[in-house]
Motif scaffolding. Sequence first.
Motif, PDB file in Angstrom:
ATOM      1  N   SER A  76      42.547  96.230 -87.137  1.00 16.30           N
ATOM      2  CA  SER A  76      42.257  94.893 -87.416  1.00 16.30           C
ATOM      3  C   SER A  76      43.629  94.203 -87.528  1.00 16.30           C
ATOM      4  O   SER A  76      44.656  94.519 -88.325  1.00 16.30           O
ATOM      5  CB  SER A  76      41.384  94.762 -88.626  1.00 16.30           C
ATOM      6  N   LYS A  77      43.548  93.213 -87.034  1.00 16.43           N
ATOM      7  CA  LYS A  77      44.990  92.428 -87.046  1.00 16.43           C
ATOM      8  C   LYS A  77      44.557  90.972 -87.710  1.00 16.43           C
ATOM      9  O   LYS A  77      43.775  90.084 -87.342  1.00 16.43           O
ATOM     10  CB  LYS A  77      45.410  91.812 -85.529  1.00 16.43           C
ATOM     11  N   PRO A  86      52.746  95.787 -86.512  1.00 18.67           N
ATOM     12  CA  PRO A  86      53.211  96.866 -86.093  1.00 18.67           C
ATOM     13  C   PRO A  86      52.202  98.073 -85.329  1.00 18.67           C
ATOM     14  O   PRO A  86      52.746  98.766 -84.497  1.00 18.67           O
ATOM     15  CB  PRO A  86      53.466  97.508 -87.589  1.00 18.67           C
ATOM     16  N   ASN A  87      50.926  97.706 -85.501  1.00 11.39           N
ATOM     17  CA  ASN A  87      50.028  98.657 -84.838  1.00 11.39           C
ATOM     18  C   ASN A  87      49.326  98.090 -83.635  1.00 11.39           C
ATOM     19  O   ASN A  87      48.388  98.597 -83.314  1.00 11.39           O
ATOM     20  CB  ASN A  87      48.834  98.981 -85.793  1.00 11.39           C
ATOM     21  N   GLU A  88      50.358  97.386 -82.878  1.00 12.71           N
ATOM     22  CA  GLU A  88      49.618  96.673 -81.677  1.00 12.71           C
ATOM     23  C   GLU A  88      49.511  97.650 -80.505  1.00 12.71           C
ATOM     24  O   GLU A  88      48.635  97.500 -79.617  1.00 12.71           O
ATOM     25  CB  GLU A  88      50.673  95.585 -81.016  1.00 12.71           C
ATOM     26  N   GLN A  89      50.367  98.732 -80.457  1.00 13.84           N
ATOM     27  CA  GLN A  89      50.306  99.787 -79.723  1.00 13.84           C
ATOM     28  C   GLN A  89      49.107 100.649 -79.643  1.00 13.84           C
ATOM     29  O   GLN A  89      48.559 101.236 -78.676  1.00 13.84           O
ATOM     30  CB  GLN A  89      51.566 100.642 -79.570  1.00 13.84           C
ATOM     31  N   ASN A 110      44.556  98.650 -68.525  1.00 11.71           N
ATOM     32  CA  ASN A 110      46.064  99.371 -68.402  1.00 11.71           C
ATOM     33  C   ASN A 110      47.170  98.358 -68.917  1.00 11.71           C
ATOM     34  O   ASN A 110      47.229  97.234 -68.270  1.00 11.71           O
ATOM     35  CB  ASN A 110      46.186 100.014 -67.116  1.00 11.71           C
ATOM     36  N   LYS A 111      47.888  98.989 -69.823  1.00 11.60           N
ATOM     37  CA  LYS A 111      48.798  98.147 -70.673  1.00 11.60           C
ATOM     38  C   LYS A 111      50.114  97.872 -69.627  1.00 11.60           C
ATOM     39  O   LYS A 111      51.032  97.135 -70.145  1.00 11.60           O
ATOM     40  CB  LYS A 111      49.226  98.801 -71.969  1.00 11.60           C
ATOM     41  N   GLY A 112      50.172  98.500 -68.767  1.00 13.31           N
ATOM     42  CA  GLY A 112      51.510  98.516 -67.853  1.00 13.31           C
ATOM     43  C   GLY A 112      51.376  97.175 -66.962  1.00 13.31           C
ATOM     44  O   GLY A 112      52.461  96.760 -66.559  1.00 13.31           O
ATOM     45  N   ASP A 113      50.387  96.706 -66.917  1.00 13.78           N
ATOM     46  CA  ASP A 113      50.037  95.321 -66.012  1.00 13.78           C
ATOM     47  C   ASP A 113      50.568  94.264 -66.817  1.00 13.78           C
ATOM     48  O   ASP A 113      50.457  94.000 -67.924  1.00 13.78           O
ATOM     49  CB  ASP A 113      48.524  95.218 -65.615  1.00 13.78           C
ATOM     50  N   ILE A 114      51.469  93.424 -65.903  1.00 11.92           N
ATOM     51  CA  ILE A 114      52.054  92.180 -66.551  1.00 11.92           C
ATOM     52  C   ILE A 114      51.461  90.790 -65.969  1.00 11.92           C
ATOM     53  O   ILE A 114      51.128  90.321 -66.695  1.00 11.92           O
ATOM     54  CB  ILE A 114      53.692  92.400 -66.072  1.00 11.92           C
ATOM     55  N   ARG A 194      43.344 106.868 -82.244  1.00 11.10           N
ATOM     56  CA  ARG A 194      44.773 106.975 -81.977  1.00 11.10           C
ATOM     57  C   ARG A 194      45.260 106.185 -80.673  1.00 11.10           C
ATOM     58  O   ARG A 194      45.688 106.536 -79.767  1.00 11.10           O
ATOM     59  CB  ARG A 194      45.049 108.467 -81.867  1.00 11.10           C
ATOM     60  N   GLY A 195      44.548 104.897 -80.731  1.00  9.65           N
ATOM     61  CA  GLY A 195      45.013 104.347 -79.355  1.00  9.65           C
ATOM     62  C   GLY A 195      43.992 104.216 -78.236  1.00  9.65           C
ATOM     63  O   GLY A 195      44.141 103.510 -77.124  1.00  9.65           O
TER      64      GLY A 195
END
Length: 780
Positions: A76-77, A86-89, A110-114, A194-195
Amino acid sequence: KKEEIYIAICRQSGCLQVFNLSDFASIETDPEPIWEVPGFGHGVTVLTNTKGTKTRVPISHKVNVTEFRFFYTGPSKSPLKSKSFPNEQFRSLCLLVETNLGDVYLYKMNKGDISRSSVTFSRISLGVVARSSIEQSRHRAKLRRKGIISANADEEAGALTSLRHNRLYTFKGISGQDGLFAATARPMWFVSERGNPTFLCHRSRHVAPAGGKPRPVTGFCSGLLDGGGFLTLHERIGRVGTQRLTVFNGISNVYPSQGLLPGSGLCVEKIPLGVTVRKIQLIDDSAVSSRERPLYALLISSESEVDQSALNDDGLSSEERQQLIDEKEAEKVKRQVEADLGGFDVEQEWVEEIERENCFEVDKSIGGAPPIKKTTYALWIVDASDNWGVVDSHELGEFEHGLAMNVGPLTEVEDEIGASSAIGESTETDSLFIAVGTAVVDQDGEDVASKGRVLLFQVKKTELAGSHVVELELAYEKDVLHGPVTSLSCLKSESRHRLVVGAGSDINVEQWGNGKLTQVGFFRATMQILDIILFKSFFLLMDAYDSLHFLVWRESDKSLTLLAKDYEPTPVYSAGILSRGGSVSFVCQDDRQNLQFFQYAPGDAAARGGNKLVCRADIHLGAQTVSMQSHFCRSSLLINSATPESTLAALKQQDSFFGRTDDDQRLGVYFGTSDGGYVATIPLSEQVYWRLTALQSVMNNALESNCALSHKAWRLYRRSPRRGGCRSNDRKKGVIDGDLITKYADLPMADQEDLASAIGSTVEQILDNILELNCSSTVV
């Protein structure tokens, strides 16, 4: 940076369109979607921005998206924290889709998309079927015929013309996590491990059998108890329509530092004890253990370093050391002279007298004698309600290894004084004991044969200073001279409980009476007893080097008789029992990581007149295990219950014929592997087996395999040179690979139709079989 608001719309054609809210400011022109995906509800593998393109659509099914939800999974944020989290990843943007057929698809961005136009979502393989089963529909039809539920109630899921409440609920801050709760036919939590997004099955206490209502959980609300609690509203046992409101303060113990989600809807909590747990068993005695305070017996081993600094200096001078050497040499010469005069070999004559000589010298200039590791075994009594604290313990002796443990009752038989044992009456009472089997290997190591002991403990509760104290008391010990005690079991015959001891190559049936164990029966195997499994009066014996033996106990003459055995010299690591209806099978694993399935069939031609266990199937597992346990295969009507006993009783009241078919009376086998895996093996009906066999054959060719390796070849039985001359070259096969079959549920709907058509079946029938497989393999 200015935040933007997006609107996602799913068309009836299955096309998902995402708009920017600012584009709706002008009413003169129609807004253009910034992201568009066709075939959204058909279970495609990847969701990517493909405007104007067409995808394969199902031919035989009309699929509509009834509800979808974007949500975040992960820690949770808090809004009070700074922007640098810090745990955004470990947080992921996910998309959950529910169709009118009851299927649930989970996608992860997918986190690599910009850029916004290049955003893609990949489907997460769950291997689970979320729709209702055919058995639930049958049960619902029975309730309608009996008038228990309304015959014209429009409560079916997926009806586009009726009012439908939301079933996908996002939550924040529950056990410090964000995610989504899906109140579908099979309620599930979608959280992060774990993500990576995963799911966790939700089970309710005293829930009504599935089928009475389309959904077992009809209400959900989060944000209670300072934001970390939630409540659920589910159908309870009793009259159909009654409900139960439950308030929770978190998701079990999934998210402490020792919690993890291994997959398949399970949660695991690690209990750090600081020792190696060899055996664990619940103390099922209401006098000392209860639901509020459950006690467990643990056979543990711990390692410690022993200081050897005493070896640095023996306290003797050089003259004294030389004198000892001269005395030993003179004694050796004397023995040699006696051997020469007597005409015998000195090595054979004095073999019983084992002497240890210090043939090494300690060099103190490089540190002296280093410490060595010592293993100590002990029996612990732990309290699960008190953070698994040790209540009492008993440490085994030096050079003594704990190998077996059993918690069970023993019947105390006390013959009357002056009466004959044959005609005298006796009083019999049952007492709970903790039996521990040990192996004693002294300092001489393998030069002397190992022996064993059987220790009997009793757990007693005493009152001290106003509180109850549990103590462990040694009641009896017996030396076993013919080998280490590797197996302990409890035999019940004619209301008498006896202890079955497996030591060396012998099985001894011991009876408790007059404060001691008395042998009343025995059987001698071939090599080494590994373990013994009892059911009724039958014994399944595992020989560490000579496969399986099937025996029966006769109370009339107190004898163990061999009925059949497997004549192949197979090193067995573990074994278990499967059953379906009145049929019983045995499964064992060997040193080549194979599973073999045997059956006692005296009428079969391959049984050699009934003396041989017939091998029915085999498969290569590819993992090692040392213990197997049997479990009751649950039906899809009981899978949502955390208290299956009460739900099963309510189900039998609604349907008196439930439990009479073979599929309702099944026992499966589950076990853990040495590489941290979990395996369940369940029996199938012939119709389901042949359907899944055809599907498995088609999927072997249709699906891509890892590294272009053959999945079929991987599951073939592995032979060893030792068995090459005894066993025939043909493999029995006969086992369905569940890992491959469950991938069918993660395929797009169009591919599912193609595979079902190739074997002459339907998608609904195959998914229902997979659903029953998931339910039957559930243990927790």
